[in-house]
Write a protein that holds these residues in place. Structure first.
Motif, PDB file in Angstrom:
ATOM      1  N   UNK A  77       0.827  -1.208   0.000  1.00  0.00           N
ATOM      2  CA  UNK A  77       0.000   0.000   0.000  1.00  0.00           C
ATOM      3  C   UNK A  77       0.861   1.257   0.000  1.00  0.00           C
ATOM      4  N   UNK A  78       2.026   1.223   0.653  1.00  0.00           N
ATOM      5  CA  UNK A  78       2.927   2.374   0.561  1.00  0.00           C
ATOM      6  C   UNK A  78       3.437   2.540  -0.866  1.00  0.00           C
ATOM      7  N   UNK A  79       3.686   1.424  -1.546  1.00  0.00           N
ATOM      8  CA  UNK A  79       4.097   1.512  -2.946  1.00  0.00           C
ATOM      9  C   UNK A  79       2.989   2.115  -3.801  1.00  0.00           C
ATOM     10  N   UNK A  80       1.742   1.777  -3.485  1.00  0.00           N
ATOM     11  CA  UNK A  80       0.612   2.376  -4.201  1.00  0.00           C
ATOM     12  C   UNK A  80       0.592   3.885  -3.992  1.00  0.00           C
ATOM     13  N   UNK A  81       0.762   4.300  -2.748  1.00  0.00           N
ATOM     14  CA  UNK A  81       0.828   5.728  -2.435  1.00  0.00           C
ATOM     15  C   UNK A  81       1.961   6.393  -3.207  1.00  0.00           C
ATOM     16  N   UNK A  82       3.116   5.749  -3.219  1.00  0.00           N
ATOM     17  CA  UNK A  82       4.296   6.346  -3.854  1.00  0.00           C
ATOM     18  C   UNK A  82       4.099   6.529  -5.355  1.00  0.00           C
ATOM     19  N   UNK A  83       3.465   5.564  -6.014  1.00  0.00           N
ATOM     20  CA  UNK A  83       3.196   5.716  -7.446  1.00  0.00           C
ATOM     21  C   UNK A  83       2.296   6.929  -7.696  1.00  0.00           C
ATOM     22  N   UNK A  84       1.269   7.079  -6.886  1.00  0.00           N
ATOM     23  CA  UNK A  84       0.369   8.212  -7.067  1.00  0.00           C
ATOM     24  C   UNK A  84       1.036   9.544  -6.805  1.00  0.00           C
ATOM     25  N   UNK A  85       1.822   9.616  -5.737  1.00  0.00           N
ATOM     26  CA  UNK A  85       2.494  10.869  -5.394  1.00  0.00           C
ATOM     27  C   UNK A  85       3.538  11.247  -6.444  1.00  0.00           C
ATOM     28  N   UNK A  86       4.273  10.235  -6.931  1.00  0.00           N
ATOM     29  CA  UNK A  86       5.296  10.534  -7.931  1.00  0.00           C
ATOM     30  C   UNK A  86       4.665  10.929  -9.263  1.00  0.00           C
ATOM     31  N   UNK A  87       3.566  10.284  -9.629  1.00  0.00           N
ATOM     32  CA  UNK A  87       2.895  10.650 -10.873  1.00  0.00           C
ATOM     33  C   UNK A  87       2.353  12.069 -10.796  1.00  0.00           C
ATOM     34  N   UNK A  88       1.812  12.453  -9.639  1.00  0.00           N
ATOM     35  CA  UNK A  88       1.346  13.827  -9.459  1.00  0.00           C
ATOM     36  C   UNK A  88       2.502  14.812  -9.591  1.00  0.00           C
ATOM     37  N   UNK A  89       3.651  14.468  -9.016  1.00  0.00           N
ATOM     38  CA  UNK A  89       4.839  15.317  -9.125  1.00  0.00           C
ATOM     39  C   UNK A  89       5.275  15.459 -10.575  1.00  0.00           C
ATOM     40  N   UNK A  90       5.269  14.331 -11.309  1.00  0.00           N
ATOM     41  CA  UNK A  90       5.698  14.390 -12.708  1.00  0.00           C
ATOM     42  C   UNK A  90       4.717  15.205 -13.556  1.00  0.00           C
ATOM     43  N   UNK A  91       3.441  15.138 -13.248  1.00  0.00           N
ATOM     44  CA  UNK A  91       2.479  15.939 -13.992  1.00  0.00           C
ATOM     45  C   UNK A  91       2.753  17.435 -13.819  1.00  0.00           C
ATOM     46  N   UNK A  92       3.292  17.809 -12.707  1.00  0.00           N
ATOM     47  CA  UNK A  92       3.602  19.220 -12.460  1.00  0.00           C
ATOM     48  C   UNK A  92       4.929  19.647 -13.076  1.00  0.00           C
ATOM     49  N   UNK A  93       5.886  18.711 -13.171  1.00  0.00           N
ATOM     50  CA  UNK A  93       7.251  19.117 -13.508  1.00  0.00           C
ATOM     51  C   UNK A  93       7.820  18.488 -14.774  1.00  0.00           C
ATOM     52  N   UNK A  94       7.172  17.479 -15.335  1.00  0.00           N
ATOM     53  CA  UNK A  94       7.743  16.750 -16.469  1.00  0.00           C
ATOM     54  C   UNK A  94       6.872  16.913 -17.711  1.00  0.00           C
ATOM     55  N   UNK A  95       7.371  17.588 -18.750  1.00  0.00           N
ATOM     56  CA  UNK A  95       6.572  17.768 -19.970  1.00  0.00           C
ATOM     57  C   UNK A  95       6.166  16.454 -20.623  1.00  0.00           C
ATOM     58  N   UNK A  96       7.008  15.412 -20.510  1.00  0.00           N
ATOM     59  CA  UNK A  96       6.688  14.127 -21.108  1.00  0.00           C
ATOM     60  C   UNK A  96       5.431  13.533 -20.476  1.00  0.00           C
ATOM     61  N   UNK A  97       5.332  13.615 -19.167  1.00  0.00           N
ATOM     62  CA  UNK A  97       4.152  13.106 -18.475  1.00  0.00           C
ATOM     63  C   UNK A  97       2.923  13.929 -18.824  1.00  0.00           C
ATOM     64  N   UNK A  98       3.053  15.251 -18.779  1.00  0.00           N
ATOM     65  CA  UNK A  98       1.914  16.120 -19.117  1.00  0.00           C
ATOM     66  C   UNK A  98       1.431  15.855 -20.535  1.00  0.00           C
TER      67      UNK A  98
END
Length: 261
Positions: A77-98
């Motif tokens: 479940x912590x890994x699940x949290x980490x995937x969500x938090x990192x994806x949110x971070x990438x949406x803010x900072x990574x043009x490839x993800x956006x």
């Protein structure tokens, strides 16, 4: 080997340039000419790696789904949290993800019921990934008995899609991390064993700490991003329960984590 390295670098340059153009203009308005200019490569080099604009868009979509290696955690479940938090971070900072997320959403608006060329790839891939983590959590006894991993994966993927779209419209995703934390705070108590909730680290800086730990490990220095030994940093990342706890077992605010209540 040198030729292979150059080919990999060229492909990455093309994907990054395409992501920037798709992010700025959308799929239909983006042109191969502008992508070539942005990447600084020839048309032959681009078509060596990608046969069409659609294939290039699919490459961007596939690339944004890869969040990279994350430090192993004590619970799935912590890994699940980490995937969500990192994806949110990438949406803010990574043009490839956006760009990858934008391509899927823009294409649905432009083409209605016809999903080609993306065929729901981003959504289904995230559903599959979340479902796999939840299935592993279930096998480890981390979930409540009523939880169906696939149904929960569908719910989380859909809810994340909705809140990131709303955050983009309202404030260019400036508050996306907060919105993801709120989502998880509401969903996790309905699926997780109560004993695990105080151990889950939902700190607003969770993604930055994960990335710092990954960079420190990759550098081979034996030290994580904040100067502490990598083993100590990894333990800190593993579980909020390893830090001093305050009232009701909620981790103390030394690193401002947000435990699930």
């Amino acid at each position: 080997m040198a030729r292979q390295a150059r080919a990999i670098q060229t492909r990455e340059s093309i994907l990054l340039a395409a992501a920037a153009v798709f992010d700025e203009r959308g799929y239909s308005s983006a042109t191969i000419t502008e992508i070539l200019q942005r990447a600084g490569v020839t048309k032959g080099a681009l078509y060596f790696h990608f046969a069409s604009k659609e294939e290039l868009a699919l490459g961007v979509v596939a690339a944004q789904l890869d969040v990279g290696e994350l430090p192993p955690q004590r619970t799935r479940l912590q890994e699940l949290v980490d995937h969500g938090m990192l994806f949110a971070h990438q949406l803010r900072h990574d043009p490839l993800t956006r760009a990858g997320v934008g391509l899927a959403m823009d294409h649905r608006r432009e083409h209605g019921d016809d999903p080609a060329p993306f065929h729901g790839t981003p959504y289904q891939s995230w559903i599959d990934r979340i479902g796999q983590v939840l299935a592993e959590a279930d096998r480890h006894g981390e979930l409540l008995p009523h939880v169906v991993p696939d149904d929960t994966a569908q719910l989380l993927a859909g809810a994340f899609t909705g809140i990131q779209g709303m955050s983009q419209t309202l404030c260019e995703r400036a508050d996306l991390t907060h919105r993801v934390i709120v989502l998880l705070q509401h969903v996790l108590p309905s699926i997780a064993q109560p004993s695990l909730l105080p151990t889950l680290d939902l700190g607003a800086d969770r993604a930055e700490r994960l990335l710092a730990a990954r960079v420190g490990t990759a550098a081979g220095t034996g030290r994580a991003g904040d100067g502490r030994p990598a083993a100590e940093r990894s333990a800190d990342l593993s579980s909020g329960a390893q830090r001093p706890t305050g009232e009701h077992g909620i981790p103390s605010p030394r690193r401002t984590p947000t435990a699930v209540r």
